[in-house]
Scaffold this active site. Structure first.
Site, short mmCIF file in Angstrom:
data_model
loop_
_atom_site.label_atom_id
_atom_site.label_comp_id
_atom_site.label_asym_id
_atom_site.label_seq_id
_atom_site.Cartn_x
_atom_site.Cartn_y
_atom_site.Cartn_z
CB SER A 132 -3.85 -16.35 8.03
OG SER A 132 -4.03 -17.70 8.38
CG PHE A 135 -7.04 -15.41 19.56
CD1 PHE A 135 -6.41 -15.44 20.79
CD2 PHE A 135 -8.42 -15.22 19.54
CE1 PHE A 135 -7.13 -15.30 21.98
CE2 PHE A 135 -9.15 -15.08 20.70
CZ PHE A 135 -8.51 -15.13 21.92
N GLY A 181 -5.98 -8.39 10.80
CA GLY A 181 -6.50 -8.70 9.47
C GLY A 181 -6.49 -10.18 9.15
CB ILE A 182 -8.38 -13.03 9.34
CG1 ILE A 182 -7.52 -13.11 10.60
CG2 ILE A 182 -8.55 -14.43 8.72
CD1 ILE A 182 -8.06 -14.04 11.69
CB CYS A 188 -6.03 -13.18 1.07
SG CYS A 188 -6.61 -14.12 2.46
NE ARG A 251 -3.43 -3.67 -4.65
CZ ARG A 251 -3.20 -2.43 -5.06
NH1 ARG A 251 -2.71 -2.21 -6.26
NH2 ARG A 251 -3.48 -1.40 -4.28
NE ARG A 287 4.78 -20.16 6.41
CZ ARG A 287 4.08 -19.07 6.10
NH1 ARG A 287 3.92 -18.72 4.85
NH2 ARG A 287 3.58 -18.32 7.03
CD GLU A 297 -5.11 -20.39 4.82
OE1 GLU A 297 -5.44 -19.27 5.23
OE2 GLU A 297 -4.63 -21.26 5.55
CG ASN A 326 -8.93 18.13 4.10
OD1 ASN A 326 -8.72 17.19 3.34
ND2 ASN A 326 -8.79 19.39 3.72
P1 IMP Z 1 -2.48 -6.79 0.22
O1 IMP Z 1 -1.72 -5.57 0.69
O2 IMP Z 1 -3.95 -6.54 0.11
O3 IMP Z 1 -1.90 -7.35 -1.03
O4 IMP Z 1 -2.34 -7.89 1.38
C1 IMP Z 1 -1.10 -8.34 1.86
C2 IMP Z 1 -1.33 -9.21 3.06
O5 IMP Z 1 -2.05 -10.39 2.70
C3 IMP Z 1 -0.07 -9.75 3.72
O6 IMP Z 1 0.56 -8.82 4.55
C4 IMP Z 1 -0.61 -10.95 4.49
O7 IMP Z 1 -1.20 -10.59 5.71
C5 IMP Z 1 -1.72 -11.46 3.59
N1 IMP Z 1 -1.30 -12.60 2.77
C6 IMP Z 1 -0.15 -12.80 2.12
N2 IMP Z 1 -0.16 -13.94 1.42
C7 IMP Z 1 -1.36 -14.50 1.65
C8 IMP Z 1 -1.99 -15.69 1.20
O8 IMP Z 1 -1.48 -16.46 0.39
N3 IMP Z 1 -3.23 -15.94 1.69
C9 IMP Z 1 -3.86 -15.09 2.57
N4 IMP Z 1 -3.33 -13.94 2.98
C10 IMP Z 1 -2.09 -13.64 2.53
#
Ligand code: IMP
Length: 360
Positions: A132, A135, A181-182, A188, A251, A287, A297, A326
Site C-alpha cells: 500500500s 515509497f 493509489g493509497i 480498503c 472489485r 504473510r 487495513e 468524442n
Molecule cells: P478496488 O478496485 O476499488 O476494489 O481496489 C482494489 C485495490 O485495492 C487493489 O488493487 C489494492 O491496491 C487495494 N487493496 C486490496 N486489498 C486491500 C486492503 O485490504 N486494504 C487496502 N487496500 C487494498
C-alpha cells in the site's frame, strides 16, 4: 513544521471531460486501446504491451488461474496474489505458463529471496511489488535483487505511490512500471486506520506529470497504473485521460464468474465474496510472519455477481472508445495529451444523472 497542500485532494467523480472536435475517422473501429506495460526507451517498442488497459488486482478474491486466462484472452493481464505460500504460488505460475498465458506475479519485500527465484523457475516473466506504500528503501532493494540476478530478462513493477517524489524514487531504482493509489480501494480502510493516502485523481495527475518529466529528461518512459477506486466505467475514462497507461481493478473483476471467490445468494440476489488483502481473512496465510499485524487495513465483503466477464468488459471498452471519439482521439496518448477536464461542483454533479423525473 509540517508542510500543507491546501488544495483539496480530488477523485475521479469530481471531473468531467469537455469534448474536442470529432473527426470523420474517429469511429470506434479505428480506436486502439493498446498501451505499454513496461518501460521503454524513446523510439523503441516496450517488451510487453496490453491490447486493453486493464490489469486485475493482486488479490485472493480476484486473480486466480481462471482470471489469468480470461483476462489475457481479452487483451489485458491478471496479477496473481502473493498472499499464498511460495510453493502454491510457483505451482500456479507454472500452470498459467503451461497454457501459453502471461500473468504478472505479485511479490513482497519480506520473502522475495525465496519467492522470486521460485516464480522465475516456474516461468514467470513479469513481477510486481505489492504494497500500500511503495515509497520505501525495501522496494529499491527488491528491484536491485531482480536486476542483479536476472538483468533485463525479468520485469518488475513497483508501488504504490501517490506523488511525484515517490514515482521518481522508484523510477530511479529501476522499476518497469509504477502503480498509483493509497486508500482508494473499495475494500480498503487504510485512510481511516492510518491517515495516509490521497484522492486518486490528484495522485494520478501528479504522477503522470512526473512520468512525462522523467521521459523528457532521461528518454525513458515508465508506464503508470492507477490502482483502486474505480466504481463506474467513467472513472476508467478519467484515469486514462489523466495519463494512467492502464488501470488496476479489484472489485470490478471480482464480480465476474472468472474470479476465484465464492458465489452465493443474499436476499434472492446473486452475490460474490470480495475481501481485501489487508483483511484478517487474507492475512490468515501469515504473510507478515508469526507476529502478524496488529491491525487490519481491509474488509471482507459481498458484491453483486455479474456473470461471465465478456459482456460487461465489452461494454466498458465501448464506452472508453466512444469518449475517445468524442475527444477526437484514436489512441490513448492523443487522448491524454489533448483532453480537457473540468472540476464539477456538487450541483453540476446532481445535474449529471437522471433528475426531476420518476425513473421507471
Ligand atoms: P478496488 O478496485 O476499488 O476494489 O481496489 C482494489 C485495490 O485495492 C487493489 O488493487 C489494492 O491496491 C487495494 N487493496 C486490496 N486489498 C486491500 C486492503 O485490504 N486494504 C487496502 N487496500 C487494498
Amino acid at each position: 513544521m509540517s508542510k500543507y497542500i491546501m488544495e483539496p485532494s480530488r477523485t475521479f467523480g469530481e471531473f468531467l471531460i469537455i469534448p474536442n472536435l470529432t473527426k470523420r475517422d474517429n469511429g470506434s473501429q479505428n480506436v486502439s486501446l493498446k498501451t505499454p506495460l513496461v518501460k521503454f526507451t524513446r523510439g523503441q517498442k516496450p517488451a510487453y504491451e496490453l491490447e486493453i488497459p486493464f490489469i486485475s488486482a493482486a488479490m485472493q478474491s480476484v486473480s486466480g488461474e481462471k482470471m489469468a486466462h480470461a483476462l489475457a484472452a481479452a487483451g489485458g493481464i491478471a496479477t496473481i496474489f502473493c498472499s499464498q505460500t511460495v510453493e502454491d504460488h510457483a505451482k500456479m505460475a507454472a500452470n498459467i505458463r503451461a497454457a501459453g498465458t502471461l500473468a504478472v506475479h505479485a511479490v513482497n519485500t519480506h520473502d522475495y529471496r525465496d519467492r522470486i527465484p521460485a516464480l522465475v523457475n516456474a516461468g514467470a516473466e513479469i513481477l510486481c511489488l505489492d504494497s500500500s506504500d511503495g515509497f520505501s528503501e525495501w522496494q529499491s532493494d527488491v528491484i536491485k535483487f531482480v536486476h542483479d540476478n536476472y538483468g533485463d530478462k525479468i520485469k518488475i513493477g513497483a508501488g504504490n505511490v501517490v506523488a511525484a517524489d515517490g514515482f521518481r524514487y522508484l523510477a530511479d531504482a529501476g522499476a518497469d512500471f509504477i502503480k498509483i493509489g493509497i486508500g482508494g480501494g473499495s475494500i480498503c480502510i487504510t485512510r481511516e486506520q492510518k491517515g495516509i493516502g490521497r484522492g486518486q485523481a490528484s495522485a494520478v495527475i501528479d504522477v503522470a506529470a512526473a512520468r512525462d518529466a522523467y521521459f523528457a529528461e532521461h528518454g525513458i518512459y515508465v508506464p503508470i497504473c492507477s490502482d483502486g477506486g474505480i466504481v463506474y466505467d467513467n472513472h476508467v475514462i478519467m484515469a486514462l485521460a489523466m495519463g494512467a497507461d492502464f488501470v488496476m481493478m479489484g472489485r470490478y473483476f471480482a464480480q465476474f464468474d472468472e474470479s476465484p471467490s465464492k458465489k452465493t445468494t443474499i436476499d434472492g440476489k446473486p452475490m460474490k465474496e470480495y475481501w481485501g488483502e489487508g483483511s484478517a481473512r487474507a492475512r490468515n496465510w501469515q504473510r507478515y510472519g508469526k507476529t502478524g499485524m496488529v491491525f487490519v487495513e481491509g474488509v471482507d465483503s459481498y458484491i453483486p455477481a455479474a456473470g461471465p466477464m465478456t459482456e460487461t468488459l465489452d461494454k466498458t471498452i465501448a464506452k472508453i472508445k466512444s469518449t475517445m471519439g468524442n475527444c477526437g482521439s484514436n489512441d490513448l496518448q492523443t487522448f491524454y495529451k489533448t483532453t480537457r477536464l473540468t472540476v464539477i461542483s456538487p450541483a453540476s454533479h446532481a445535474e449529471g444523472s437522471a433528475h426531476n423525473v420518476s425513473v421507471k
